[in-house]
Design a protein around this motif. Structure first.
Motif, short mmCIF file in Angstrom:
data_model
loop_
_atom_site.label_atom_id
_atom_site.label_comp_id
_atom_site.label_asym_id
_atom_site.label_seq_id
_atom_site.Cartn_x
_atom_site.Cartn_y
_atom_site.Cartn_z
N THR A 12 0.84 -1.20 0.00
CA THR A 12 0.00 0.00 0.00
C THR A 12 0.88 1.26 0.00
O THR A 12 0.52 2.28 -0.58
CB THR A 12 -0.94 -0.02 1.22
N LYS A 44 -8.19 0.10 3.58
CA LYS A 44 -7.21 -0.22 4.62
C LYS A 44 -7.17 0.88 5.69
O LYS A 44 -6.90 2.04 5.38
CB LYS A 44 -5.83 -0.40 4.00
N LEU A 78 -3.55 -9.59 -6.54
CA LEU A 78 -2.12 -9.42 -6.79
C LEU A 78 -1.61 -10.41 -7.84
O LEU A 78 -0.79 -10.05 -8.70
CB LEU A 78 -1.36 -9.60 -5.47
N ARG A 102 0.59 -13.15 8.86
CA ARG A 102 -0.17 -12.51 7.77
C ARG A 102 0.48 -12.80 6.43
O ARG A 102 -0.19 -13.11 5.44
CB ARG A 102 -0.23 -11.00 8.05
O1 PNS Z 1 1.46 -2.85 2.32
P1 PNS Z 1 0.36 -3.82 2.61
O2 PNS Z 1 -0.92 -3.09 2.89
O3 PNS Z 1 0.71 -4.81 3.67
O4 PNS Z 1 0.15 -4.64 1.23
C1 PNS Z 1 -0.82 -5.66 1.20
C2 PNS Z 1 -1.15 -6.03 -0.25
C3 PNS Z 1 -1.65 -4.84 -1.01
C4 PNS Z 1 0.10 -6.57 -0.91
C5 PNS Z 1 -2.23 -7.14 -0.15
O5 PNS Z 1 -3.31 -6.65 0.56
C6 PNS Z 1 -2.68 -7.63 -1.51
O6 PNS Z 1 -2.00 -8.41 -2.13
N1 PNS Z 1 -3.86 -7.14 -1.95
C7 PNS Z 1 -4.44 -7.55 -3.21
C8 PNS Z 1 -5.64 -8.47 -3.02
C9 PNS Z 1 -5.24 -9.93 -3.11
O7 PNS Z 1 -4.60 -10.36 -4.06
N2 PNS Z 1 -5.65 -10.72 -2.11
C10 PNS Z 1 -5.40 -12.16 -2.12
C11 PNS Z 1 -4.22 -12.55 -1.31
S1 PNS Z 1 -4.53 -12.34 0.40
#
Ligand code: PNS
Length: 166
Positions: A12, A44, A78, A102
């Motif tokens: 993020t 978020k 992602l 996580r």
């Molecule tokens: O910097 P962050 O907020 O920890 O990043 C988290 C992020 C954006 C990498 C994660 O939330 C993400 O991959 N979001 C996209 C949604 C997704 O693919 N979700 C499925 C896997 S949990």
């Protein structure tokens, strides 16, 4: 035909910290190309402090000396972004053990969604092991100095955004 060894560094980045930048820098030495994928993350923590364009601009400025790094926005899954980028590796930074649960869950879910995309972790250096965007915002919000924790441009933006002098 040689294949470009491309990795994606997602987050993020609200805002980018020197810990993120250390991971991006080290990843850029290991892969032909790094795509820093900046998530919209509208939900978020009540919504990001900085707009997507601002978060991207901070990173672009900070990685301008790394020719094999580019920055782009992403929304949605992602692994789909990785597919579109033709990136076979997701790079995540890992700080203290508190990150592990996580990150482990996200890596497992991403693997389930696409087994051709590997998640790899780069351990934070001790100096940045407890550094996070949330901590930076909290320190700044209470008037503390975040010098040395984020790029200078982010320091200034935090100061003006939060109407405090750092
Ligand atoms: O910097 P962050 O907020 O920890 O990043 C988290 C992020 C954006 C990498 C994660 O939330 C993400 O991959 N979001 C996209 C949604 C997704 O693919 N979700 C499925 C896997 S949990």
């Amino acid at each position: 035909m040689s294949q470009v060894n491309r990795a994606i560094c997602p987050g993020t980045f609200d805002p980018v910290t020197n810990g993120h930048l250390d991971v991006i820098d080290r990843a850029s030495a290991l892969f032909d190309e790094i795509v820093v994928a900046v998530a919209l993350s509208p939900d978020k923590g009540g919504g990001p402090l900085f707009e997507l364009e601002e978060r991207i601009a901070f990173i672009e400025q900070a990685v301008s000396s790394l020719p094999n790094v580019r920055v782009q926005p992403f929304d949605g899954l992602l692994v789909e972004c990785a597919q579109e980028m033709d990136a076979k590796v997701i790079i995540k930074g890992l700080r203290a053990v508190t990150d592990f649960e996580r990150e482990f869950q996200m890596a497992q879910l991403n693997y389930r969604l696409d087994k051709t995309v590997e998640t790899m972790f780069i351990m934070s250096i001790p100096e940045y092991a407890y550094l996070s965007s949330s901590a930076v915002k909290e320190i700044a919000r209470h008037g503390g100095s975040v010098n040395g924790l984020v790029p200078d441009a982010v320091c200034e933006a935090l100061a003006s955004r939060l109407h405090q002098s750092l």
